[in-house]
Design a protein around this motif. Structure first.
Motif, PDB file in Angstrom:
ATOM      1  N   GLN A 112      -8.501  -7.465   2.935  1.00 51.99           N
ATOM      2  CA  GLN A 112      -7.693  -6.773   3.939  1.00 51.99           C
ATOM      3  C   GLN A 112      -8.614  -6.050   4.914  1.00 51.99           C
ATOM      4  OE1 GLN A 112      -4.566  -7.202   4.233  1.00 51.99           O
ATOM      5  NE2 GLN A 112      -4.244  -8.262   2.287  1.00 51.99           N
ATOM      6  N   ARG A 143      -8.385  11.218  -2.867  1.00 57.52           N
ATOM      7  CA  ARG A 143      -8.218  11.024  -4.304  1.00 57.52           C
ATOM      8  C   ARG A 143      -8.585   9.581  -4.663  1.00 57.52           C
ATOM      9  NH1 ARG A 143      -2.584  11.278  -7.534  1.00 57.52           N
ATOM     10  NH2 ARG A 143      -3.396  10.536  -9.512  1.00 57.52           N
ATOM     11  N   GLU A 144      -8.148   8.653  -3.827  1.00 56.36           N
ATOM     12  CA  GLU A 144      -8.479   7.251  -4.091  1.00 56.36           C
ATOM     13  C   GLU A 144      -9.983   7.009  -3.993  1.00 56.36           C
ATOM     14  OE1 GLU A 144      -6.285   3.838  -3.345  1.00 56.36           O
ATOM     15  OE2 GLU A 144      -4.650   4.875  -2.328  1.00 56.36           O
ATOM     16  N   LEU A 170       0.832  -1.207   0.000  1.00 54.73           N
ATOM     17  CA  LEU A 170       0.000   0.000   0.000  1.00 54.73           C
ATOM     18  C   LEU A 170       0.862   1.252   0.000  1.00 54.73           C
ATOM     19  CD1 LEU A 170      -2.693  -1.173   2.556  1.00 54.73           C
ATOM     20  CD2 LEU A 170      -3.228  -0.241   0.298  1.00 54.73           C
ATOM     21  N   LEU A 212     -19.419  -3.588   1.656  1.00 59.37           N
ATOM     22  CA  LEU A 212     -19.353  -2.131   1.642  1.00 59.37           C
ATOM     23  C   LEU A 212     -20.588  -1.491   2.234  1.00 59.37           C
ATOM     24  CD1 LEU A 212     -17.931  -1.719  -1.960  1.00 59.37           C
ATOM     25  CD2 LEU A 212     -16.686  -1.496   0.191  1.00 59.37           C
ATOM     26  N   LYS A 238       2.942   1.650  -3.244  1.00 64.11           N
ATOM     27  CA  LYS A 238       2.093   2.135  -4.335  1.00 64.11           C
ATOM     28  C   LYS A 238       1.934   3.647  -4.256  1.00 64.11           C
ATOM     29  CE  LYS A 238      -1.993   2.143  -3.227  1.00 64.11           C
ATOM     30  NZ  LYS A 238      -2.719   3.066  -2.362  1.00 64.11           N
ATOM     31  N   ALA A 266     -11.928   1.342 -11.381  1.00 64.73           N
ATOM     32  CA  ALA A 266     -11.205   1.596 -10.133  1.00 64.73           C
ATOM     33  C   ALA A 266      -9.764   1.154 -10.357  1.00 64.73           C
ATOM     34  CB  ALA A 266     -11.843   0.841  -8.974  1.00 64.73           C
ATOM     35  N   GLU A 321     -11.272   8.111  -7.238  1.00 63.31           N
ATOM     36  CA  GLU A 321     -10.892   7.187  -8.307  1.00 63.31           C
ATOM     37  C   GLU A 321     -11.607   5.844  -8.193  1.00 63.31           C
ATOM     38  OE1 GLU A 321      -6.196   8.377  -8.914  1.00 63.31           O
ATOM     39  OE2 GLU A 321      -6.798   7.063  -7.300  1.00 63.31           O
ATOM     40  N   GLY A 322     -12.203   5.571  -7.046  1.00 58.78           N
ATOM     41  CA  GLY A 322     -12.880   4.293  -6.853  1.00 58.78           C
ATOM     42  C   GLY A 322     -11.972   3.216  -6.289  1.00 58.78           C
ATOM     43  N   THR A 323     -10.670   3.487  -6.250  1.00 61.12           N
ATOM     44  CA  THR A 323      -9.757   2.447  -5.783  1.00 61.12           C
ATOM     45  C   THR A 323      -9.897   2.214  -4.281  1.00 61.12           C
ATOM     46  OG1 THR A 323      -8.056   4.166  -5.700  1.00 61.12           O
ATOM     47  CG2 THR A 323      -8.043   2.695  -7.587  1.00 61.12           C
ATOM     48  N   ARG A 335       3.384   6.584  -6.821  1.00 66.38           N
ATOM     49  CA  ARG A 335       2.515   7.575  -7.453  1.00 66.38           C
ATOM     50  C   ARG A 335       3.001   8.997  -7.139  1.00 66.38           C
ATOM     51  NH1 ARG A 335      -3.604   6.925  -6.437  1.00 66.38           N
ATOM     52  NH2 ARG A 335      -3.735   7.668  -8.570  1.00 66.38           N
ATOM     53  N   CYS A 360     -19.977  -7.391  -1.114  1.00 63.95           N
ATOM     54  CA  CYS A 360     -18.571  -6.980  -0.951  1.00 63.95           C
ATOM     55  C   CYS A 360     -18.270  -6.435   0.428  1.00 63.95           C
ATOM     56  CB  CYS A 360     -18.218  -5.885  -1.943  1.00 63.95           C
ATOM     57  SG  CYS A 360     -18.453  -6.336  -3.621  1.00 63.95           S
ATOM     58  N   THR A 387     -12.699   2.230  -2.567  1.00 64.76           N
ATOM     59  CA  THR A 387     -13.820   1.297  -2.426  1.00 64.76           C
ATOM     60  C   THR A 387     -13.380  -0.108  -2.808  1.00 64.76           C
ATOM     61  OG1 THR A 387     -15.277   3.105  -3.009  1.00 64.76           O
ATOM     62  CG2 THR A 387     -16.217   0.898  -3.081  1.00 64.76           C
ATOM     63  N   ARG A 388     -12.606  -0.182  -3.869  1.00 65.85           N
ATOM     64  CA  ARG A 388     -12.124  -1.488  -4.307  1.00 65.85           C
ATOM     65  C   ARG A 388     -11.224  -2.104  -3.240  1.00 65.85           C
ATOM     66  NH1 ARG A 388     -10.683  -2.776 -10.480  1.00 65.85           N
ATOM     67  NH2 ARG A 388     -10.954  -5.006 -10.266  1.00 65.85           N
ATOM     68  N   LEU A 389     -10.404  -1.268  -2.608  1.00 62.17           N
ATOM     69  CA  LEU A 389      -9.550  -1.769  -1.528  1.00 62.17           C
ATOM     70  C   LEU A 389     -10.399  -2.295  -0.368  1.00 62.17           C
ATOM     71  CD1 LEU A 389      -6.694   0.904  -1.390  1.00 62.17           C
ATOM     72  CD2 LEU A 389      -6.417  -1.557  -1.742  1.00 62.17           C
ATOM     73  N   ARG A 390     -11.466  -1.555  -0.073  1.00 63.61           N
ATOM     74  CA  ARG A 390     -12.323  -1.963   1.038  1.00 63.61           C
ATOM     75  C   ARG A 390     -13.032  -3.278   0.751  1.00 63.61           C
ATOM     76  NH1 ARG A 390     -16.263   2.473   1.464  1.00 63.61           N
ATOM     77  NH2 ARG A 390     -17.183   1.245   3.121  1.00 63.61           N
ATOM     78  N   ALA A 391     -13.159  -3.602  -0.519  1.00 64.92           N
ATOM     79  CA  ALA A 391     -13.824  -4.857  -0.872  1.00 64.92           C
ATOM     80  C   ALA A 391     -12.838  -6.028  -0.943  1.00 64.92           C
ATOM     81  CB  ALA A 391     -14.552  -4.698  -2.207  1.00 64.92           C
ATOM     82  N   THR A 392     -11.551  -5.761  -0.655  1.00 64.02           N
ATOM     83  CA  THR A 392     -10.595  -6.871  -0.621  1.00 64.02           C
ATOM     84  C   THR A 392     -10.690  -7.562   0.740  1.00 64.02           C
ATOM     85  OG1 THR A 392      -8.806  -5.550   0.297  1.00 64.02           O
ATOM     86  CG2 THR A 392      -8.987  -5.609  -2.102  1.00 64.02           C
ATOM     87  N   PHE A 439      -0.120  -4.839  -7.760  1.00 60.85           N
ATOM     88  CA  PHE A 439      -0.621  -4.281  -6.505  1.00 60.85           C
ATOM     89  C   PHE A 439      -1.864  -5.036  -6.026  1.00 60.85           C
ATOM     90  CE2 PHE A 439      -3.646  -1.433  -4.394  1.00 60.85           C
ATOM     91  CZ  PHE A 439      -2.939  -1.194  -3.233  1.00 60.85           C
ATOM     92  N   TRP A 440      -2.815  -5.228  -6.914  1.00 60.83           N
ATOM     93  CA  TRP A 440      -4.053  -5.894  -6.475  1.00 60.83           C
ATOM     94  C   TRP A 440      -3.784  -7.348  -6.088  1.00 60.83           C
ATOM     95  CZ3 TRP A 440      -7.547  -2.821  -4.793  1.00 60.83           C
ATOM     96  CH2 TRP A 440      -7.694  -1.555  -5.364  1.00 60.83           C
ATOM     97  N   ARG A 447     -14.727 -12.511   1.755  1.00 61.65           N
ATOM     98  CA  ARG A 447     -14.198 -11.717   0.643  1.00 61.65           C
ATOM     99  C   ARG A 447     -12.944 -12.319   0.036  1.00 61.65           C
ATOM    100  NH1 ARG A 447     -13.500  -6.130   3.189  1.00 61.65           N
ATOM    101  NH2 ARG A 447     -15.248  -6.281   4.602  1.00 61.65           N
ATOM    102  N   ASP A 458      -2.046   6.495 -12.946  1.00 64.34           N
ATOM    103  CA  ASP A 458      -0.653   6.901 -13.107  1.00 64.34           C
ATOM    104  C   ASP A 458       0.317   5.732 -12.911  1.00 64.34           C
ATOM    105  OD1 ASP A 458      -1.418   6.767 -10.507  1.00 64.34           O
ATOM    106  OD2 ASP A 458      -0.803   8.802  -9.958  1.00 64.34           O
TER     107      ASP A 458
END
Ligand SMILES: Nc1ncnc2c1ncn2[C@@H]1O[C@H](COP(=O)(O)OP(=O)(O)OP(=O)(O)O)[C@@H](O)[C@H]1O
Ligand SMILES: [Mg+2]
Lengths: 398, 318
Positions: A238, A223-224, A7, B59, A10, B93, A227-229, A14, B57, A231-236, B106-107, B82, B97
């Motif tokens: 982790q 910013r994340e 994390l 959320l 990354k 998502a 970008e939606g990332t 950036r 998910c 939310t995507r992280l929260r759905a992992t 990363f994912w 999950r 950059d």
């Protein structure tokens, strides 16, 4: 652990690709400090070069005492004198820049001695140094006359000699002290006031930009979100705390790099003394704690980057001001300012650097660092509490 | 926690109720996806598809109900649930950059992969989504379709046993869409359970073993394509394009006995009928009696669109 590092890495990757973050974190503070250092360079310091002076003595007779003082070593540190026979000759020397000032002494109608200065750079400080010295010398001369007055001739010489030996023990040293021309002693680091001021003002910039850097680094969370990332992280798989710790780690590393680069660059770029390495290390740890905590806390208070700009743009200068970062170069602040500054994280972070760079004992620096760490933990805890409410709809996922 | 039985459904949604403020947007939805099955979640805009997925998910907390992934509850055991899941969000998502490879790596790390296995998986996924030759370029230099494909790839790095795709083909060119549909089929053939959300009934028809239809937060039908079509019998749709005097001719058609229903969208009018051959001449008689003009007619056998029309009286994209 792997996720935590991934994390932060990354985000660092950036940041390096973000011209804005790089400019704000590294280029801006160094550029501002370069301007500050240049301003200080104009105001002298240790490497004060004696003012080149041509003396034209138009008074009748030959003045023994003046010549004695003229050749004194103390005066030599401030003035580099030559003699000129006439005003014209002195002006010629001024013209071809052999001297900076022509001092003309005369005594109209045989009265008190009058000093006149001829110099090119009107308003500059250096000619006035010469003026001050001559004024002083004439005062001394006048003093001798007063001392000798009314004494029987056989006593007068003794009185004047005593007067001079008393003077040389006090005033010569005084002249030098006032002009900061004590030769540096490498064993004992006694630094001039100007140099201390410069170091303070520049370190205050470091502290200010570190706080800014942390706030901007923290904003990458918003910013994340956009970008939606996030939310995507929260759905992992982790847990939320890993995601937040990853962000905190990034902010801390970002500010650390910023601080280390600054502390390594500043001494040789701006010629400031930042103090001992252990003291600086402690101060840096304090700074990283405070900035990371405050950065996260501010971001936890805002929802979008749109709100973030104005909030951070207002909060940071305000905290900088209250923390005394913009008045670091002011010598005699009212004591209430210090009390106010210690109510802010900026004030504490700066205090550590101030102590460290002024050569205070390590214990004092360490105590301040401990307070900074405490502030950082407090702010981070607040942020965590806010983030959990925002991001954890399902309790088991934190 | 006891190990869930192997035969547990890949996804099991049970009595789900979700609210935003006072509005109930998912209202008692239950369905399941079995291992190896591809189920389409079909519904118009705002039907509650993404909301349902948000609960799966972790959320969004539902007001009632639960969802289980391979037997693990997303409410009481969210992290384990999950871990089995690969999610393709409706909105892109990605880190624009960073490069495709950096994104996938990363994912993958977020899912606990590392080392050679991670690199191997990243290569596999890059090949699957057809981005191997652009893998080092930053994502912001990609076309919309390429980003969509990478958005899918990011959910696949850790080889999840259950994949949820929320409208993975919105707003892209036909070529990328083809590529995506083919990859989805390939994944399903490899045995992955997939919940595929869409409001394109052609996609649902092409891909899915079963279809779940949502409307206004309620499940209105579920089953295989054949089962669903059987619900509306052997009815046929007649689709007319009527550029002029549409409403006038619609009233005339509605009055015909042999016509079950008449619905319209822009200049398109759909009749549901039992016997097209019998209705067509009479339908044109009706046109002649008005000042309407018909520019196009088609006869369509029963399909999911007709099912939706039949159940809701509206077209899917209305
Ligand atoms: N964050 C939110 N706050 C309030 N209402 C919301 C929120 N998100 C969705 N809704 C509402 O919930 C309803 C269902 O939305 P949802 O996104 O689940 O629909 P969808 O089936 O995914 O539609 P689409 O095909 O457009 O993606 C909509 O009426 C939407 O306006
Ligand atoms: Mg949706």
């Amino acid at each position: 652990m792997g996720a935590l590092v991934a994390l932060a890495v990354k985000d660092l990757r950036r940041s390096v690709r973000s011209l804005f973050l790089m400019g704000m974190a590294f280029a801006a503070p160094l550029a501002i400090c370069a301007i500050i250092a240049a301003a200080f360079a104009g105001s002298g310091g240790e490497d004060f070069e004696p003012v080149r002076v041509a003396l034209v003595d138009e008074r009748p007779g030959d003045d023994e005492t003046l010549r004695a003082m003229w050749e004194d070593k103390a005066v030599g540190a401030v003035l580099a004198p030559t003699r000129a026979d006439t005003l014209e000759a002195g002006r010629a020397l001024l013209e071809d820049e052999t001297v900076e000032v022509v001092v003309v002494l005369d005594a109209p109608e045989g009265g008190a001695t009058r000093v006149r200065l001829y110099a090119d750079a009107a308003g500059a400080v250096r000619p006035h140094v010469a003026e001050a010295v001559f004024d002083g010398m004439l005062d001394v001369q006048h003093g001798a006359v007063v001392v000798a007055q009314g004494a029987p001739p056989q006593e007068a010489a003794g009185r004047v000699a005593g007067y001079f030996s008393w003077l040389s023990s006090t005033s010569a040293a005084d002249v030098r002290a006032r002009l900061d021309v004590q030769p540096p002693d490498p064993a004992v680091k006694s630094r001039s006031m100007t140099e201390r001021m410069k170091a303070r003002v520049i370190l205050a910039q470091l502290v200010f930009f570190a706080f800014f850097g942390a706030a901007f680094a923290g904003q990458t969370l918003l910013r994340e979100e956009e970008e939606g990332t996030w939310t995507r992280l929260r759905a992992t798989a982790q847990p939320l705390w890993v995601l937040l710790a990853g962000k905190a780690l990034f902010v801390a590393v970002f500010v650390s790099v910023q601080t280390v680069v600054f502390l390594v660059a500043a001494p040789w770029l701006f010629g400031i003394d930042v103090g001992s390495a252990p003291a600086m290390g402690l101060s840096a740890i304090g700074l990283v704690s405070c900035t990371t905590g405050l950065g996260l806390a501010l971001v936890s208070l805002i929802r979008t980057n749109k709100q973030g700009g104005p909030l951070i743009g207002a909060a940071m200068p305000l905290l900088g001001m209250l923390g005394g970062l913009f008045t670091a170069g002011v010598a005699n602040l009212p004591p209430v300012m210090e009390v106010i500054s210690l109510a802010t994280p900026t004030g504490w972070a700066f205090r550590a650097f101030d102590l460290a760079s002024s050569g205070a004992r390590l214990v004092a620096v360490a105590t301040t660092t401990a307070v900074c760490i405490g502030i950082g933990i407090g702010l981070a805890t607040f942020a965590l509490w806010r983030f959990r409410r925002r991001y954890a709809p399902i309790a088991g996922a934190t | 926690m006891p190990a869930p039985e192997v035969t547990a459904p890949a996804i099991d949604v049970e009595g789900l109720v979700c609210r935003y403020g006072d509005t109930t947007v998912v209202d008692g939805v239950s369905f399941s996806v079995h291992p190896g099955e591809l189920v389409s979640l079909l519904g118009p805009n705002g039907a509650g598809k993404s909301t349902t997925i948000s609960v799966i998910c972790g959320l969004l907390a539902p007001v009632a109900g639960d969802a289980r992934i391979l037997g693990r509850s997303v409410l009481s055991d969210p992290l384990h649930a999950r871990a089995q899941l690969g999610i393709v969000p409706q909105d892109l998502a990605l880190y624009e950059d960073l490069s495709a490879r950096e994104n996938l790596t990363f994912w993958g790390r977020m899912a606990g992969l590392s080392g050679r296995r991670l690199q191997g998986r990243v290569d596999d996924v890059l090949a699957l989504i057809g981005l191997a030759d652009r893998s080092k370029d930053k994502v912001d230099t990609y076309s919309g379709g390429m980003k969509r494909r990478l958005n899918i790839g990011a959910a696949l790095v850790h080889e999840p046993r259950v994949i949820i795709m929320d409208e993975p083909t919105v707003g892209i060119d036909p070529q990328s869409r083809r590529h995506i549909l083919d990859s989805v089929k390939a994944l399903n053939r490899e045995g992955q359970a997939i919940l595929y959300t869409t409001h394109h009934m052609e996609e649902a028809e092409e891909l899915s073993d079963r279809v779940v239809i949502l409307d206004h937060g309620k499940l209105i039908a579920a089953g295989t394509r054949a089962e669903l079509v059987a619900q509306i019998g052997e009815k046929t749709r007649l689709r007319f394009v009527v550029p002029e005097a549409r409403d006038e001719v619609m009233r005339a058609w509605d009055a015909l006995d042999e016509v079950d229903s008449v619905t319209a969208h822009d200049d398109e009018v759909v009749l549901i009928v039992d016997d097209a051959d019998a209705v067509l001449p009479r339908a044109f008689d009706a046109v002649a009696a008005t000042c309407a003009r018909v520019s196009h007619v088609s006869i369509e056998p029963p399909d999911l669109e007709a099912v939706f029309l039949h159940l809701t009286g509206r077209g899917l994209r209305d």
